[in-house]
Motif scaffolding. Structure first.
Motif, mmCIF file in Angstrom:
data_model
loop_
_atom_site.group_PDB
_atom_site.id
_atom_site.type_symbol
_atom_site.label_atom_id
_atom_site.label_comp_id
_atom_site.label_asym_id
_atom_site.label_seq_id
_atom_site.Cartn_x
_atom_site.Cartn_y
_atom_site.Cartn_z
ATOM 1 N N ALA A 79 0.512 -1.150 -0.339
ATOM 2 C CA ALA A 79 -0.247 0.224 -0.060
ATOM 3 C C ALA A 79 1.400 1.155 -0.200
ATOM 4 O O ALA A 79 0.503 2.015 -0.657
ATOM 5 C CB ALA A 79 -0.602 0.320 1.119
ATOM 6 N N GLU A 80 2.437 1.520 0.690
ATOM 7 C CA GLU A 80 3.508 1.800 0.505
ATOM 8 C C GLU A 80 3.895 2.597 -0.363
ATOM 9 O O GLU A 80 4.052 3.623 -1.140
ATOM 10 C CB GLU A 80 4.499 2.485 1.931
ATOM 11 C CG GLU A 80 3.218 1.950 3.307
ATOM 12 C CD GLU A 80 4.418 1.958 4.388
ATOM 13 O OE1 GLU A 80 5.628 1.765 3.334
ATOM 14 O OE2 GLU A 80 4.176 1.895 5.609
ATOM 15 N N GLN A 81 4.124 1.711 -0.799
ATOM 16 C CA GLN A 81 4.134 1.713 -2.953
ATOM 17 C C GLN A 81 3.588 2.693 -3.702
ATOM 18 O O GLN A 81 3.851 3.006 -4.238
ATOM 19 C CB GLN A 81 4.943 0.416 -3.255
ATOM 20 C CG GLN A 81 6.151 -0.601 -2.323
ATOM 21 C CD GLN A 81 6.485 -1.669 -2.947
ATOM 22 O OE1 GLN A 81 5.628 -2.107 -3.465
ATOM 23 N NE2 GLN A 81 7.328 -2.238 -2.118
ATOM 24 N N GLU A 82 1.905 2.088 -3.374
ATOM 25 C CA GLU A 82 1.340 2.237 -4.072
ATOM 26 C C GLU A 82 0.881 3.890 -3.679
ATOM 27 O O GLU A 82 1.134 4.557 -5.188
ATOM 28 C CB GLU A 82 -0.235 1.331 -3.858
ATOM 29 C CG GLU A 82 -0.196 0.294 -4.907
ATOM 30 C CD GLU A 82 -1.613 -0.676 -4.292
ATOM 31 O OE1 GLU A 82 -2.263 0.024 -4.160
ATOM 32 O OE2 GLU A 82 -1.869 -1.302 -5.376
ATOM 33 N N ARG A 83 0.813 4.104 -2.433
ATOM 34 C CA ARG A 83 0.469 5.441 -1.882
ATOM 35 C C ARG A 83 1.579 6.565 -3.244
ATOM 36 O O ARG A 83 1.808 7.198 -3.554
ATOM 37 C CB ARG A 83 0.350 5.916 -1.002
ATOM 38 C CG ARG A 83 -0.756 5.691 -0.334
ATOM 39 C CD ARG A 83 -1.138 5.926 1.035
ATOM 40 N NE ARG A 83 0.342 5.411 1.922
ATOM 41 C CZ ARG A 83 -0.078 4.202 3.030
ATOM 42 N NH1 ARG A 83 -1.555 3.549 2.399
ATOM 43 N NH2 ARG A 83 0.697 3.642 3.797
ATOM 44 N N LYS A 84 2.956 5.683 -2.487
ATOM 45 C CA LYS A 84 4.358 6.332 -3.235
ATOM 46 C C LYS A 84 3.844 7.067 -4.449
ATOM 47 O O LYS A 84 4.173 7.870 -5.349
ATOM 48 C CB LYS A 84 6.067 5.947 -2.696
ATOM 49 C CG LYS A 84 6.422 6.723 -2.922
ATOM 50 C CD LYS A 84 8.171 5.935 -2.705
ATOM 51 C CE LYS A 84 9.334 6.899 -2.690
ATOM 52 N NZ LYS A 84 10.302 6.038 -2.289
ATOM 53 N N GLN A 85 3.712 5.899 -5.317
ATOM 54 C CA GLN A 85 4.122 6.295 -6.514
ATOM 55 C C GLN A 85 2.395 7.052 -7.533
ATOM 56 O O GLN A 85 2.814 7.815 -8.424
ATOM 57 C CB GLN A 85 3.547 4.282 -7.082
ATOM 58 C CG GLN A 85 4.366 3.551 -7.308
ATOM 59 C CD GLN A 85 4.272 2.172 -7.560
ATOM 60 O OE1 GLN A 85 2.807 2.127 -8.576
ATOM 61 N NE2 GLN A 85 5.437 1.260 -8.076
ATOM 62 N N LYS A 86 1.472 6.679 -6.453
ATOM 63 C CA LYS A 86 0.318 7.455 -6.747
ATOM 64 C C LYS A 86 0.504 9.051 -6.780
ATOM 65 O O LYS A 86 0.823 10.074 -7.473
ATOM 66 C CB LYS A 86 -0.785 7.264 -5.490
ATOM 67 C CG LYS A 86 -2.326 8.196 -6.436
ATOM 68 C CD LYS A 86 -3.451 7.728 -5.687
ATOM 69 C CE LYS A 86 -4.591 8.689 -5.838
ATOM 70 N NZ LYS A 86 -5.378 7.828 -6.079
ATOM 71 N N LYS A 87 1.346 9.472 -5.448
ATOM 72 C CA LYS A 87 1.942 11.067 -5.386
ATOM 73 C C LYS A 87 2.604 11.168 -5.938
ATOM 74 O O LYS A 87 2.710 12.237 -6.755
ATOM 75 C CB LYS A 87 2.643 10.864 -3.964
ATOM 76 C CG LYS A 87 2.786 12.366 -3.286
ATOM 77 C CD LYS A 87 3.304 12.506 -1.997
ATOM 78 C CE LYS A 87 3.642 13.019 -1.425
ATOM 79 N NZ LYS A 87 4.526 13.472 -0.282
ATOM 80 N N GLN A 88 3.530 10.851 -6.531
ATOM 81 C CA GLN A 88 4.906 10.863 -7.580
ATOM 82 C C GLN A 88 4.072 11.312 -9.276
ATOM 83 O O GLN A 88 4.402 12.870 -9.801
ATOM 84 C CB GLN A 88 5.733 9.616 -7.685
ATOM 85 C CG GLN A 88 6.997 9.548 -6.301
ATOM 86 C CD GLN A 88 7.981 8.476 -7.087
ATOM 87 O OE1 GLN A 88 7.073 7.326 -7.669
ATOM 88 N NE2 GLN A 88 8.950 8.302 -5.802
ATOM 89 N N TRP A 89 3.029 10.328 -9.645
ATOM 90 C CA TRP A 89 2.620 10.210 -10.771
ATOM 91 C C TRP A 89 1.163 11.630 -10.873
ATOM 92 O O TRP A 89 1.747 13.148 -11.696
ATOM 93 C CB TRP A 89 1.034 9.711 -10.660
ATOM 94 C CG TRP A 89 0.539 9.119 -12.277
ATOM 95 C CD1 TRP A 89 1.269 9.261 -13.099
ATOM 96 C CD2 TRP A 89 -0.764 10.048 -12.123
ATOM 97 N NE1 TRP A 89 -0.335 9.424 -14.388
ATOM 98 C CE2 TRP A 89 -1.340 9.869 -13.394
ATOM 99 C CE3 TRP A 89 -1.448 10.447 -11.344
ATOM 100 C CZ2 TRP A 89 -2.735 10.633 -13.855
ATOM 101 C CZ3 TRP A 89 -3.016 10.873 -11.223
ATOM 102 C CH2 TRP A 89 -3.403 11.240 -13.115
ATOM 103 N N GLN A 90 0.835 12.177 -9.507
ATOM 104 C CA GLN A 90 0.084 13.576 -9.760
ATOM 105 C C GLN A 90 1.681 14.365 -9.645
ATOM 106 O O GLN A 90 0.486 15.901 -9.994
ATOM 107 C CB GLN A 90 -0.605 13.229 -8.108
ATOM 108 C CG GLN A 90 -1.580 11.884 -7.574
ATOM 109 C CD GLN A 90 -2.581 11.930 -6.489
ATOM 110 O OE1 GLN A 90 -1.817 12.356 -5.603
ATOM 111 N NE2 GLN A 90 -3.644 12.214 -6.642
ATOM 112 N N GLU A 91 2.467 14.438 -8.475
ATOM 113 C CA GLU A 91 3.079 15.495 -8.820
ATOM 114 C C GLU A 91 3.932 16.070 -10.139
ATOM 115 O O GLU A 91 3.696 17.153 -9.986
ATOM 116 C CB GLU A 91 4.259 15.304 -7.823
ATOM 117 C CG GLU A 91 3.944 15.712 -6.656
ATOM 118 C CD GLU A 91 5.049 15.059 -5.503
ATOM 119 O OE1 GLU A 91 5.922 14.803 -6.041
ATOM 120 O OE2 GLU A 91 5.469 15.004 -4.012
ATOM 121 N N GLN A 92 4.267 15.039 -10.788
ATOM 122 C CA GLN A 92 4.521 15.528 -12.232
ATOM 123 C C GLN A 92 3.446 15.699 -13.339
ATOM 124 O O GLN A 92 3.875 16.594 -14.028
ATOM 125 C CB GLN A 92 4.786 13.746 -12.425
ATOM 126 C CG GLN A 92 5.465 14.172 -14.144
ATOM 127 C CD GLN A 92 6.575 14.695 -13.908
ATOM 128 O OE1 GLN A 92 7.672 15.126 -13.328
ATOM 129 N NE2 GLN A 92 7.045 15.807 -14.893
#
Length: 378
Positions: free
Chosen positions: A84-97
Protein backbone atom coordinates in the motif's frame (compact mmCIF):
# COMPACT_ATOMS: atom_id res chain seq x y z
CA UNK A 1 -6.39 -30.40 9.28
CA UNK A 2 -9.56 -28.36 8.62
CA UNK A 3 -9.30 -24.89 7.18
CA UNK A 4 -11.32 -21.68 7.00
CA UNK A 5 -11.43 -19.11 4.19
CA UNK A 6 -10.07 -15.89 5.69
CA UNK A 7 -11.31 -12.78 3.89
CA UNK A 8 -8.61 -10.09 4.09
CA UNK A 9 -7.98 -6.80 2.27
CA UNK A 10 -5.86 -8.70 -0.26
CA UNK A 11 -8.41 -11.43 -0.91
CA UNK A 12 -9.39 -14.86 0.42
CA UNK A 13 -6.71 -17.03 2.00
CA UNK A 14 -7.11 -20.62 3.19
CA UNK A 15 -6.02 -20.86 6.82
CA UNK A 16 -5.69 -24.22 8.63
CA UNK A 17 -6.94 -24.28 12.21
CA UNK A 18 -7.29 -26.58 15.21
CA UNK A 19 -10.78 -26.60 16.68
CA UNK A 20 -9.43 -27.35 20.15
CA UNK A 21 -6.98 -24.38 19.99
CA UNK A 22 -9.88 -21.96 20.17
CA UNK A 23 -10.03 -18.38 18.92
CA UNK A 24 -6.44 -17.61 19.95
CA UNK A 25 -5.16 -20.50 17.86
CA UNK A 26 -7.14 -19.39 14.82
CA UNK A 27 -5.77 -15.85 15.12
CA UNK A 28 -2.20 -17.14 15.35
CA UNK A 29 -2.70 -19.16 12.18
CA UNK A 30 -4.13 -16.10 10.41
CA UNK A 31 -1.11 -14.10 11.59
CA UNK A 32 1.20 -16.68 9.99
CA UNK A 33 -0.65 -16.56 6.68
CA UNK A 34 -1.54 -12.86 6.45
CA UNK A 35 0.99 -11.07 8.65
CA UNK A 36 -1.62 -9.26 10.76
CA UNK A 37 -0.76 -9.48 14.46
CA UNK A 38 -3.21 -11.63 16.43
CA UNK A 39 -3.79 -8.83 18.96
CA UNK A 40 -5.00 -6.54 16.17
CA UNK A 41 -7.51 -8.96 14.67
CA UNK A 42 -11.27 -8.93 14.89
CA UNK A 43 -12.88 -11.99 13.30
CA UNK A 44 -16.45 -12.07 12.02
CA UNK A 45 -18.24 -15.27 11.04
CA UNK A 46 -21.78 -15.36 9.68
CA UNK A 47 -22.36 -11.75 10.72
CA UNK A 48 -21.22 -12.17 14.32
CA UNK A 49 -17.92 -11.23 15.97
CA UNK A 50 -16.14 -14.29 17.33
CA UNK A 51 -15.83 -14.15 21.11
CA UNK A 52 -13.18 -15.43 23.51
CA UNK A 53 -14.20 -18.27 25.87
CA UNK A 54 -16.71 -19.78 23.45
CA UNK A 55 -15.75 -22.75 21.29
CA UNK A 56 -15.38 -22.17 17.58
CA UNK A 57 -17.92 -24.90 16.82
CA UNK A 58 -20.59 -23.17 18.94
CA UNK A 59 -19.91 -19.92 17.04
CA UNK A 60 -20.42 -21.65 13.68
CA UNK A 61 -16.77 -22.00 12.63
CA UNK A 62 -16.50 -25.17 10.58
CA UNK A 63 -14.36 -26.38 7.74
CA UNK A 64 -14.58 -24.21 4.63
CA UNK A 65 -16.54 -21.41 6.33
CA UNK A 66 -15.65 -17.80 5.46
CA UNK A 67 -14.21 -15.64 8.23
CA UNK A 68 -13.89 -11.89 7.77
CA UNK A 69 -10.60 -10.52 9.15
CA UNK A 70 -10.68 -6.92 10.36
CA UNK A 71 -7.88 -4.82 11.80
CA UNK A 72 -8.82 -3.22 15.11
CA UNK A 73 -6.15 -0.45 14.93
CA UNK A 74 -6.38 0.32 11.22
CA UNK A 75 -3.02 -1.36 10.52
CA UNK A 76 -2.40 -3.87 7.77
CA UNK A 77 -0.19 -6.88 7.39
CA UNK A 78 3.48 -6.23 6.82
CA UNK A 79 3.23 -7.30 3.18
CA UNK A 80 -0.02 -5.45 2.63
CA UNK A 81 1.26 -2.33 4.34
CA UNK A 82 4.43 -2.31 2.23
CA UNK A 83 2.41 -2.78 -0.95
CA UNK A 84 0.00 0.00 0.00
CA UNK A 85 2.86 2.37 0.81
CA UNK A 86 4.44 1.67 -2.56
CA UNK A 87 1.12 2.33 -4.31
CA UNK A 88 0.66 5.60 -2.41
CA UNK A 89 4.21 6.69 -3.23
CA UNK A 90 3.76 5.93 -6.93
CA UNK A 91 0.40 7.71 -7.02
CA UNK A 92 1.86 10.75 -5.27
CA UNK A 93 4.79 10.90 -7.69
CA UNK A 94 2.39 10.62 -10.64
CA UNK A 95 0.18 13.43 -9.26
CA UNK A 96 3.17 15.68 -8.58
CA UNK A 97 4.51 15.14 -12.11
CA UNK A 98 1.08 15.90 -13.54
CA UNK A 99 0.96 19.17 -11.55
CA UNK A 100 4.45 20.13 -12.76
CA UNK A 101 3.41 19.47 -16.36
CA UNK A 102 0.48 21.82 -15.81
CA UNK A 103 2.79 24.51 -14.39
CA UNK A 104 1.90 24.03 -10.72
CA UNK A 105 4.17 23.54 -7.74
CA UNK A 106 3.08 20.43 -5.75
CA UNK A 107 3.96 22.23 -2.49
CA UNK A 108 1.69 25.17 -3.36
CA UNK A 109 1.40 27.95 -5.91
CA UNK A 110 2.74 27.92 -9.44
CA UNK A 111 6.11 26.76 -10.68
CA UNK A 112 5.71 29.14 -13.57
CA UNK A 113 8.30 31.84 -12.97
CA UNK A 114 8.76 35.08 -14.80
CA UNK A 115 11.61 33.72 -16.90
CA UNK A 116 9.58 30.68 -17.85
CA UNK A 117 6.67 32.82 -18.98
CA UNK A 118 8.90 35.14 -20.96
CA UNK A 119 10.65 32.34 -22.85
CA UNK A 120 7.45 30.47 -23.70
CA UNK A 121 7.28 31.01 -27.46
CA UNK A 122 4.44 28.52 -27.75
CA UNK A 123 2.34 30.62 -25.39
CA UNK A 124 3.22 33.78 -27.22
CA UNK A 125 2.15 32.33 -30.57
CA UNK A 126 -1.13 31.18 -29.07
CA UNK A 127 -1.77 34.57 -27.46
CA UNK A 128 -1.13 36.35 -30.73
CA UNK A 129 -3.42 34.06 -32.71
CA UNK A 130 -6.32 34.19 -30.23
CA UNK A 131 -5.65 37.70 -28.91
CA UNK A 132 -6.41 36.25 -25.46
CA UNK A 133 -3.65 36.38 -22.82
CA UNK A 134 -4.28 34.04 -19.89
CA UNK A 135 -1.99 34.38 -16.88
CA UNK A 136 -4.29 33.61 -13.96
CA UNK A 137 -2.75 31.82 -10.97
CA UNK A 138 0.77 32.40 -12.30
CA UNK A 139 2.30 33.73 -9.06
CA UNK A 140 3.14 37.01 -10.79
CA UNK A 141 4.36 40.08 -8.91
CA UNK A 142 4.68 42.16 -12.05
CA UNK A 143 3.42 41.84 -15.60
CA UNK A 144 5.84 39.85 -17.79
CA UNK A 145 7.50 41.83 -20.58
CA UNK A 146 6.42 39.19 -23.10
CA UNK A 147 2.81 40.33 -22.71
CA UNK A 148 3.69 43.70 -24.23
CA UNK A 149 4.51 41.89 -27.46
CA UNK A 150 0.84 40.98 -27.88
CA UNK A 151 -0.16 44.45 -29.07
CA UNK A 152 -3.50 43.22 -30.48
CA UNK A 153 -4.64 41.51 -27.28
CA UNK A 154 -8.35 41.98 -26.60
CA UNK A 155 -8.59 39.92 -23.38
CA UNK A 156 -6.13 39.83 -20.47
CA UNK A 157 -6.75 37.57 -17.47
CA UNK A 158 -4.52 38.21 -14.44
CA UNK A 159 -6.74 36.78 -11.70
CA UNK A 160 -5.22 35.22 -8.58
CA UNK A 161 -1.70 36.63 -8.65
CA UNK A 162 0.38 38.92 -6.41
CA UNK A 163 0.23 42.11 -8.48
CA UNK A 164 0.26 45.43 -6.63
CA UNK A 165 0.05 47.59 -9.76
CA UNK A 166 -0.22 47.10 -13.52
CA UNK A 167 1.15 50.18 -15.30
CA UNK A 168 2.41 47.96 -18.14
CA UNK A 169 -1.11 47.36 -19.48
CA UNK A 170 -1.12 50.88 -20.94
CA UNK A 171 0.63 49.56 -24.05
CA UNK A 172 -2.24 47.13 -24.80
CA UNK A 173 -4.37 49.80 -26.43
CA UNK A 174 -6.77 47.34 -28.08
CA UNK A 175 -7.72 45.62 -24.84
CA UNK A 176 -11.47 45.11 -24.41
CA UNK A 177 -11.65 42.90 -21.30
CA UNK A 178 -9.34 43.01 -18.29
CA UNK A 179 -9.56 40.85 -15.16
CA UNK A 180 -7.26 41.47 -12.19
CA UNK A 181 -9.27 39.97 -9.33
CA UNK A 182 -7.77 38.50 -6.16
CA UNK A 183 -4.45 40.30 -6.38
CA UNK A 184 -2.92 42.99 -4.16
CA UNK A 185 -3.75 46.12 -6.12
CA UNK A 186 -3.46 49.19 -3.91
CA UNK A 187 -1.66 47.22 -1.20
CA UNK A 188 1.59 49.22 -1.26
CA UNK A 189 1.45 51.92 1.41
CA UNK A 190 1.86 55.41 0.03
CA UNK A 191 1.70 54.26 -3.58
CA UNK A 192 -1.65 54.67 -5.32
CA UNK A 193 -2.87 52.47 -8.15
CA UNK A 194 -1.97 53.90 -11.57
CA UNK A 195 -5.54 54.63 -12.64
CA UNK A 196 -4.24 56.72 -15.54
CA UNK A 197 -2.82 53.57 -17.15
CA UNK A 198 -6.20 51.86 -16.94
CA UNK A 199 -7.94 54.99 -18.18
CA UNK A 200 -5.71 55.06 -21.23
CA UNK A 201 -7.32 51.83 -22.47
CA UNK A 202 -9.94 53.63 -24.54
CA UNK A 203 -11.41 50.44 -26.02
CA UNK A 204 -11.87 48.73 -22.67
CA UNK A 205 -15.43 47.47 -22.18
CA UNK A 206 -15.26 45.17 -19.14
CA UNK A 207 -13.00 45.70 -16.12
CA UNK A 208 -12.99 43.40 -13.06
CA UNK A 209 -10.88 44.35 -10.01
CA UNK A 210 -12.62 42.32 -7.31
CA UNK A 211 -11.00 41.30 -4.04
CA UNK A 212 -8.02 43.68 -3.91
CA UNK A 213 -6.99 46.54 -1.55
CA UNK A 214 -8.21 49.49 -3.64
CA UNK A 215 -9.22 52.49 -1.51
CA UNK A 216 -10.60 54.97 -4.05
CA UNK A 217 -12.17 55.23 -7.49
CA UNK A 218 -10.22 57.79 -9.46
CA UNK A 219 -11.66 60.56 -11.60
CA UNK A 220 -9.33 59.29 -14.34
CA UNK A 221 -11.76 56.50 -15.15
CA UNK A 222 -14.19 58.84 -16.90
CA UNK A 223 -11.83 58.67 -19.88
CA UNK A 224 -12.85 55.04 -20.51
CA UNK A 225 -15.62 56.03 -22.88
CA UNK A 226 -16.45 52.46 -23.97
CA UNK A 227 -16.46 50.89 -20.50
CA UNK A 228 -19.86 49.27 -19.94
CA UNK A 229 -19.19 46.98 -16.96
CA UNK A 230 -17.03 47.70 -13.91
CA UNK A 231 -16.72 45.48 -10.85
CA UNK A 232 -14.62 46.54 -7.84
CA UNK A 233 -16.37 44.53 -5.15
CA UNK A 234 -14.68 43.39 -1.94
CA UNK A 235 -12.10 46.16 -1.73
CA UNK A 236 -11.56 49.01 0.74
CA UNK A 237 -13.11 51.87 -1.19
CA UNK A 238 -14.10 54.86 0.91
CA UNK A 239 -13.87 57.61 -1.70
CA UNK A 240 -15.50 57.99 -5.11
CA UNK A 241 -14.43 61.14 -6.93
CA UNK A 242 -17.39 63.05 -8.33
CA UNK A 243 -15.90 63.05 -11.82
CA UNK A 244 -15.93 59.25 -11.76
CA UNK A 245 -19.72 59.34 -12.07
CA UNK A 246 -19.47 61.08 -15.44
CA UNK A 247 -18.81 57.73 -17.15
CA UNK A 248 -21.68 58.11 -19.56
CA UNK A 249 -21.39 54.64 -21.11
CA UNK A 250 -21.28 52.58 -17.88
CA UNK A 251 -24.24 50.18 -17.64
CA UNK A 252 -23.24 47.80 -14.87
CA UNK A 253 -21.40 48.84 -11.69
CA UNK A 254 -20.65 46.55 -8.73
CA UNK A 255 -19.19 48.22 -5.63
CA UNK A 256 -20.51 45.73 -3.06
CA UNK A 257 -18.55 44.94 0.10
CA UNK A 258 -16.63 48.20 0.45
CA UNK A 259 -16.73 51.14 2.88
CA UNK A 260 -18.60 53.70 0.78
CA UNK A 261 -20.60 56.36 2.59
CA UNK A 262 -21.36 59.01 -0.03
CA UNK A 263 -22.95 58.75 -3.49
CA UNK A 264 -22.65 62.42 -4.43
CA UNK A 265 -22.53 62.84 -8.21
CA UNK A 266 -24.24 59.55 -9.05
CA UNK A 267 -26.86 61.39 -11.10
CA UNK A 268 -24.35 61.95 -13.91
CA UNK A 269 -24.00 58.21 -14.62
CA UNK A 270 -27.16 58.24 -16.71
CA UNK A 271 -26.62 54.96 -18.61
CA UNK A 272 -26.53 52.79 -15.49
CA UNK A 273 -28.85 49.78 -15.66
CA UNK A 274 -27.53 47.65 -12.80
CA UNK A 275 -26.07 49.10 -9.59
CA UNK A 276 -24.75 46.91 -6.75
CA UNK A 277 -23.94 48.72 -3.49
CA UNK A 278 -24.71 46.08 -0.85
CA UNK A 279 -22.57 45.80 2.29
CA UNK A 280 -21.34 49.39 2.52
CA UNK A 281 -21.81 52.26 4.99
CA UNK A 282 -24.32 54.32 3.00
CA UNK A 283 -26.75 56.32 5.16
CA UNK A 284 -28.49 58.44 2.52
CA UNK A 285 -29.60 58.03 -1.09
CA UNK A 286 -29.23 61.41 -2.84
CA UNK A 287 -32.23 62.76 -4.73
CA UNK A 288 -30.11 63.00 -7.89
CA UNK A 289 -30.50 59.23 -8.22
CA UNK A 290 -33.77 60.06 -9.96
CA UNK A 291 -31.76 61.02 -13.05
CA UNK A 292 -30.94 57.35 -13.67
CA UNK A 293 -33.79 56.73 -16.13
CA UNK A 294 -32.27 53.47 -17.41
CA UNK A 295 -31.75 51.90 -13.96
CA UNK A 296 -33.56 48.57 -13.66
CA UNK A 297 -31.82 46.92 -10.67
CA UNK A 298 -30.60 48.53 -7.46
CA UNK A 299 -29.11 46.54 -4.58
CA UNK A 300 -28.48 48.36 -1.28
CA UNK A 301 -28.64 45.53 1.25
CA UNK A 302 -26.74 45.80 4.53
CA UNK A 303 -26.20 49.55 4.66
CA UNK A 304 -27.44 52.21 7.11
CA UNK A 305 -30.26 53.74 5.10
CA UNK A 306 -33.17 55.17 7.08
CA UNK A 307 -35.15 56.84 4.28
CA UNK A 308 -35.60 56.89 0.51
CA UNK A 309 -36.16 60.04 -1.61
CA UNK A 310 -39.32 60.06 -3.77
CA UNK A 311 -37.03 60.73 -6.76
CA UNK A 312 -35.93 57.10 -6.64
CA UNK A 313 -39.40 55.92 -7.62
CA UNK A 314 -40.57 58.96 -9.60
CA UNK A 315 -37.36 59.46 -11.60
CA UNK A 316 -36.10 55.90 -12.11
CA UNK A 317 -38.96 54.96 -14.39
CA UNK A 318 -37.33 51.66 -15.48
CA UNK A 319 -36.63 50.39 -11.95
CA UNK A 320 -38.31 47.05 -11.23
CA UNK A 321 -35.87 45.40 -8.79
CA UNK A 322 -34.96 47.06 -5.49
CA UNK A 323 -33.32 45.26 -2.57
CA UNK A 324 -32.69 47.06 0.73
CA UNK A 325 -32.71 44.26 3.27
CA UNK A 326 -30.62 44.71 6.39
CA UNK A 327 -31.20 48.49 6.65
CA UNK A 328 -32.94 50.46 9.42
CA UNK A 329 -35.64 51.33 6.88
CA UNK A 330 -38.80 49.25 7.33
CA UNK A 331 -41.07 47.97 4.59
CA UNK A 332 -44.00 50.00 5.94
CA UNK A 333 -41.95 53.19 5.55
CA UNK A 334 -40.91 52.24 2.03
CA UNK A 335 -44.55 51.81 0.96
CA UNK A 336 -45.39 55.36 2.04
CA UNK A 337 -42.76 56.98 -0.21
CA UNK A 338 -44.27 58.94 -3.11
CA UNK A 339 -44.02 56.98 -6.34
CA UNK A 340 -43.85 53.57 -4.66
CA UNK A 341 -47.14 52.50 -6.22
CA UNK A 342 -45.73 53.03 -9.74
CA UNK A 343 -42.60 51.09 -8.82
CA UNK A 344 -44.71 48.33 -7.29
CA UNK A 345 -46.67 47.98 -10.51
CA UNK A 346 -43.44 47.53 -12.49
CA UNK A 347 -42.17 45.04 -9.94
CA UNK A 348 -45.35 42.98 -10.14
CA UNK A 349 -45.33 43.11 -13.93
CA UNK A 350 -41.78 41.76 -13.92
CA UNK A 351 -42.83 39.00 -11.54
CA UNK A 352 -45.85 38.04 -13.66
CA UNK A 353 -43.68 37.85 -16.76
CA UNK A 354 -41.24 35.54 -14.98
CA UNK A 355 -44.07 33.26 -13.91
CA UNK A 356 -45.57 33.19 -17.41
CA UNK A 357 -42.20 32.26 -18.92
CA UNK A 358 -41.52 29.74 -16.13
CA UNK A 359 -38.14 31.24 -15.33
CA UNK A 360 -39.07 32.36 -11.82
CA UNK A 361 -37.01 30.46 -9.23
CA UNK A 362 -38.12 30.14 -5.65
CA UNK A 363 -40.48 32.25 -3.57
CA UNK A 364 -37.74 34.71 -2.59
CA UNK A 365 -37.79 36.46 -5.95
CA UNK A 366 -41.15 38.21 -5.38
CA UNK A 367 -39.77 40.73 -2.94
CA UNK A 368 -40.94 44.21 -1.98
CA UNK A 369 -37.35 45.23 -1.28
CA UNK A 370 -37.13 45.80 2.49
CA UNK A 371 -37.55 44.01 5.82
CA UNK A 372 -40.95 43.94 7.47
CA UNK A 373 -39.45 44.16 10.97
CA UNK A 374 -37.13 46.76 12.43
CA UNK A 375 -33.51 46.11 11.48
CA UNK A 376 -30.82 46.19 14.13
CA UNK A 377 -27.08 46.19 13.59
CA UNK A 378 -26.37 44.70 17.02
Amino acid sequence: MPFVRAQTSKGIVQVPFDVDAGLDGLKREIEKECGLHAAHQKLVCKGKVLQEGVSLIEQGVREGVKVLVLSTDGSRSTAGRTHAEQERKQKKQWQEQKMRDAGYNPTGGRTKTMSKVETSSDKLDKWKSTRIVGLCESNLKELPAVVQQVQDARVLDLDRNELTDIPEVACLTKLQRLRVSRNRLGDVQGVALHWSCLASLHRLQILVLDDNRIQELSEEMHRCLHLTSLSVRQNRITTIHSTFWTMSGLKRLDLSHNQIRDLHGIGHCTSLEELYLAHNLIEEIPAEVGALKALVCLFLDRNRIVSVPPALFLGCTSLHTLSMHGNPLKLEQLRTVEGYAQYDARRRAKHDKQVDLRVFRGSGGFDEGADSTQWRRW
